[in-house]
Write a protein that holds these residues in place. Structure first.
Motif, PDB file in Angstrom:
ATOM      1  N   CYS A  97       0.864  -1.196   0.000  1.00  0.00           N
ATOM      2  CA  CYS A  97       0.000   0.000   0.000  1.00  0.00           C
ATOM      3  C   CYS A  97       0.895   1.240   0.000  1.00  0.00           C
ATOM      4  CB  CYS A  97      -0.910   0.001   1.224  1.00  0.00           C
ATOM      5  SG  CYS A  97      -1.828  -1.527   1.470  1.00  0.00           S
ATOM      6  N   LEU A  99      -3.002   6.161   7.989  1.00  0.00           N
ATOM      7  CA  LEU A  99      -3.589   4.826   8.020  1.00  0.00           C
ATOM      8  C   LEU A  99      -2.541   3.728   8.174  1.00  0.00           C
ATOM      9  CD1 LEU A  99      -6.250   5.267   5.178  1.00  0.00           C
ATOM     10  CD2 LEU A  99      -6.421   5.838   7.611  1.00  0.00           C
ATOM     11  N   LEU A 123     -12.814   2.903   8.002  1.00  0.00           N
ATOM     12  CA  LEU A 123     -12.188   2.341   6.806  1.00  0.00           C
ATOM     13  C   LEU A 123     -13.230   2.110   5.710  1.00  0.00           C
ATOM     14  CD1 LEU A 123      -9.650  -0.237   8.315  1.00  0.00           C
ATOM     15  CD2 LEU A 123      -9.117   1.948   7.233  1.00  0.00           C
ATOM     16  N   ASP A 124     -14.410   1.642   6.108  1.00  0.00           N
ATOM     17  CA  ASP A 124     -15.500   1.452   5.143  1.00  0.00           C
ATOM     18  C   ASP A 124     -15.854   2.773   4.467  1.00  0.00           C
ATOM     19  OD1 ASP A 124     -15.918  -1.256   5.238  1.00  0.00           O
ATOM     20  OD2 ASP A 124     -17.432  -1.178   6.808  1.00  0.00           O
ATOM     21  N   GLU A 137     -13.277   3.821   1.993  1.00  0.00           N
ATOM     22  CA  GLU A 137     -13.384   3.025   0.766  1.00  0.00           C
ATOM     23  C   GLU A 137     -14.546   3.516  -0.090  1.00  0.00           C
ATOM     24  OE1 GLU A 137     -13.999  -1.599  -0.751  1.00  0.00           O
ATOM     25  OE2 GLU A 137     -14.471  -1.041   1.312  1.00  0.00           O
ATOM     26  N   ILE A 175      -9.403   5.173  -0.255  1.00  0.00           N
ATOM     27  CA  ILE A 175      -8.588   3.958  -0.288  1.00  0.00           C
ATOM     28  C   ILE A 175      -9.340   2.908  -1.089  1.00  0.00           C
ATOM     29  CG2 ILE A 175      -7.434   4.412   1.914  1.00  0.00           C
ATOM     30  CD1 ILE A 175      -9.299   2.332   3.200  1.00  0.00           C
ATOM     31  N   ASP A 179      -6.346  -2.018  -0.214  1.00  0.00           N
ATOM     32  CA  ASP A 179      -5.702  -1.317   0.896  1.00  0.00           C
ATOM     33  C   ASP A 179      -6.431  -1.592   2.207  1.00  0.00           C
ATOM     34  OD1 ASP A 179      -3.863  -0.221  -0.805  1.00  0.00           O
ATOM     35  OD2 ASP A 179      -4.857   1.710  -0.988  1.00  0.00           O
ATOM     36  N   LYS A 180      -7.754  -1.542   2.158  1.00  0.00           N
ATOM     37  CA  LYS A 180      -8.535  -1.768   3.372  1.00  0.00           C
ATOM     38  C   LYS A 180      -8.306  -3.182   3.906  1.00  0.00           C
ATOM     39  CE  LYS A 180     -12.979  -2.716   3.554  1.00  0.00           C
ATOM     40  NZ  LYS A 180     -14.453  -2.645   3.517  1.00  0.00           N
ATOM     41  N   ARG A 181      -8.351  -4.149   3.004  1.00  0.00           N
ATOM     42  CA  ARG A 181      -8.143  -5.536   3.429  1.00  0.00           C
ATOM     43  C   ARG A 181      -6.743  -5.724   4.018  1.00  0.00           C
ATOM     44  NH1 ARG A 181      -9.634 -10.728   3.208  1.00  0.00           N
ATOM     45  NH2 ARG A 181      -7.923 -12.234   3.125  1.00  0.00           N
ATOM     46  N   THR A 209     -14.978  -8.737   4.068  1.00  0.00           N
ATOM     47  CA  THR A 209     -14.303  -8.056   2.967  1.00  0.00           C
ATOM     48  C   THR A 209     -14.046  -9.022   1.818  1.00  0.00           C
ATOM     49  OG1 THR A 209     -13.224  -6.549   4.507  1.00  0.00           O
ATOM     50  CG2 THR A 209     -12.253  -6.735   2.320  1.00  0.00           C
TER      51      THR A 209
END
Length: 314
Positions: A16, A165, A203-204, A207, A212, A216-218, A253
């Motif tokens: 990331c 992050l 984070l959701d 996204e 992001i 990246d979130k995962r 996810t």
């Protein structure tokens, strides 16, 4: 083990890459927009030693950002007690990084040292606010500071407001000294779990706004889970409480990725059956994992509760 945390740090940097830019802005007072190109270089260096085999040194990061001018950076992630050795190690790394791109013109060697900083995962009374290099040469003395970032000094509000992050996988270190209390007090543990639910919600939203990506979130969630497992080994209630939250988020996810892929494929082929099969596969995988309730599996997979219950009986 420090190697676990070093590995997490290197992984999130490499997987990331754009997440490092807000960190650089925060540590060095830069004003990068986030659209700059980043060049990463090998982390392995060999330090020459007389009368001995060369020592291999592996840096945590070695990269350049191409803004208005090209600047090289070196950031180390440190979890151990400050003992002076890290300063020596940093200088060894920096000297080798400088030599890697050194230029010799008419017997004149020109080397450029990188902008260097340390991210401390743990803070002690003797953890410095900055380090310093003082190089005494026949031509004069050169000295400059090496900034220090301490993760305990950043709240969740700070992390999301400044887009730091990259720090999220290590956020659990802020609570390490209170693990015993959280492990024995359900109410206190609930408060910690709420913090991690807040992280997932934020984070959701990032996204959804396109700030992001899903990958990246995962990655942030997965690496957070790795650090939690390692750091909370002796505190089973803490490990299970937060681990279940992050583990469930990982499943969800992954489910969304599989579902979206299946839907796109189904629409492309014009086959509703393809979508249905994909949803069944998602539900079966969640059932095998055994961490989510029937209702949660139904919501994530897009099936009805009755359909999930039928699959559970297979």
């Amino acid at each position: 083990m420090g190697n676990v945390y070093d590995g997490v740090f290197r992984t999130i940097l490499n997987d990331c890459r754009k997440l490092v830019i807000p960190i650089v802005n925060e540590i060095f007072g830069e004003n990068y927009t986030g659209n700059e190109e980043i060049e990463f270089f090998p982390n392995e260096h060999f330090i020459d030693q007389q009368d001995a085999a060369d020592k291999e040194r592996i840096t945590d990061s070695n990269f350049a950002i191409l803004g208005k001018i090209r600047k090289k950076y070196h950031i180390e992630c440190e979890s151990s007690l400050p003992d002076g050795k890290i300063t020596v190690r940093l200088f060894e790394y920096d000297a080798q990084i400088a030599l890697d791109e050194g230029e010799v013109t008419k017997e004149t060697l020109t080397v450029t040292f990188p902008n260097t900083a340390v991210l401390y995962l743990r803070s002690y009374k003797n953890t410095p606010d900055q380090m310093k290099y003082v190089v005494i040469t026949p031509g004069g003395t050169v000295q400059y500071n090496v900034p220090v970032m301490k993760i305990q000094e950043y709240s969740l509000g700070d992390i999301f407001e400044k887009r730091l992050l990259l720090l999220i996988p290590f956020y659990i270190f802020s609570y390490e000294k209170s693990f015993q209390e959280y492990n024995n007090n359900k109410q206190k543990l609930k408060e910690l779990e709420t913090e991690y639910q807040y992280i997932l919600i934020k984070l959701d939203k990032l996204e959804q706004k396109g700030i992001i990506g899903a990958f990246d979130k995962r990655t942030i969630i997965e690496l957070s889970n790795d650090v939690i497992k390692e750091l909370t080994k002796k505190y089973k209630n803490v490990q299970k409480g937060i681990g279940d939250i992050m583990g469930g988020a990982l499943i969800e996810t992954e489910a969304r990725v599989i579902l979206n892929k299946g839907i796109k494929q189904g629409l492309k082929q014009g086959l509703e059956q393809g979508i249905s099969d994909t949803r069944n596969k998602i539900a079966l995988k969640m059932l095998e994992n055994g961490k989510l309730a029937i209702e949660e599996i139904a919501e994530c997979s897009g099936l009805s509760i009755t359909e999930v219950e039928k699959l559970a009986k297979l």
